[in-house]
Design an enzyme around this catalytic site. Structure first.
Site, PDB file in Angstrom:
ATOM      1  CG  ASP A   1      -1.859   1.106   1.356  1.00 21.13           C
ATOM      2  OD1 ASP A   1      -1.753   2.070   0.578  1.00 21.13           O
ATOM      3  OD2 ASP A   1      -2.760   1.035   2.221  1.00 21.13           O
TER       4      ASP A   1
ATOM      5  CD  GLU B   1      -4.692   6.060 -16.661  1.00 24.28           C
ATOM      6  OE1 GLU B   1      -5.517   5.116 -16.606  1.00 24.28           O
ATOM      7  OE2 GLU B   1      -4.278   6.527 -17.734  1.00 24.28           O
TER       8      GLU B   1
END
Length: 280
Positions: A121, A139
């Protein structure tokens, strides 16, 4: 389970569900395409590779440099970077399925020594300070609940003078009510935390210690992506609906057409340098 982890799991589930469907319809370079002008009839494969090439040129890593790929997906942009610049890329993603697919892709390409992938993460990176020469997020930051934290973590693992490149869909203020409705629906359906603006990105990057911030609005170059992607999904609707169900497929087609028609939704590519004085 914390709310934050629930959000991460939702993003992973999206890319392991509808994301896999889009890989079939669009291709495994699952990001926007770049067309030079209205007369440019390049295929999706050529246009998406061209956008990756633009990001490579903005990152401009030296051979042998270490690069963090934030939200690596199935690894195609990372491998294009490795092939172009002979860098060492570490890709992170919250989807175990995509990490496995990226790892397999690197092995098939004979690039396993230069491209590795793992579940991680960006808001809590499992790397030491000053671990990378560069990083990019193609993106992916639109899914992150706390971009400030993500950029601070990215700055922490970059060496002073390291480059960061971002590609992202954004709001182009002032956003009208029709575009706001589309953005809100996309956020809810595809686990987008919120769409940033150019000014917000500039402020967040500055606060995280980045300088020489270069923000380019290339909305006109990528504008046809939404309609082409919607057409590609619609052309294979029955096949794709058998994989993920008709409702998400139809919702995606409608949302992409509405988003593509809105001038209030744009696309930025950003390059910035971590202040060389930050390590002193």
């Amino acid at each position: 389970m914390t709310a934050e982890m629930s959000g991460v799991d939702n993003v992973a589930s999206f890319y392991e569900g509808l994301g896999q469907v889009l890989n079939i319809a669009w291709g495994e370079n699952l990001h926007y395409g770049y067309w030079e002008n209205d007369a440019d009839d390049s295929t999706v494969d050529v246009a998406t590779a061209r956008l990756t090439d633009l990001l490579i040129s903005m990152l401009d890593p030296a051979p042998g440099a270490s690069v963090l790929d934030i939200g690596c997906g199935v690894g195609k942009p990372a491998l294009q970077l490795v092939a172009a610049r002979k860098t060492h890329v570490t890709g992170i993603d919250v989807s175990d399925v995509e990490v496995e697919q990226a790892t397999e892709r690197a092995a098939r390409a004979g690039r396993s020594e230069l491209a590795t992938f793992r579940n991680a993460d960006v808001m809590e990176l499992p790397f030491g300070d000053d671990s990378f020469d560069g990083a990019w997020a193609v993106e992916s930051l639109l899914h992150v609940p706390d971009r400030s934290r993500a950029l601070a973590e990215t700055a922490r693992v970059l060496r002073p003078g390291g480059r960061l490149v971002i590609a992202d869909t954004v709001e182009r203020p002032p956003v009208g009510p029709e575009a706001r409705a589309v953005l809100d629906e996309i956020c809810a359906a595809y686990h987008v935390s919120a769409y940033a603006t150019a000014d917000e990105y500039s402020g967040l990057l500055t606060a995280s210690g980045f300088v020489d911030i270069d923000i380019r609005d290339i909305s006109d170059k990528v504008a046809r992506t939404g309609m082409i992607m919607a057409d590609a999904v619609e052309a294979r609707r029955e096949e794709l609906a058998r994989i993920d169900g008709p409702e998400p497929v139809d919702q995606y087609i409608g949302l992409m057409r509405r988003a593509a028609a809105s001038p209030d939704i744009g696309y930025l590519v950003i390059a910035a340098t971590l202040d060389p004085a930050s390590g002193s």
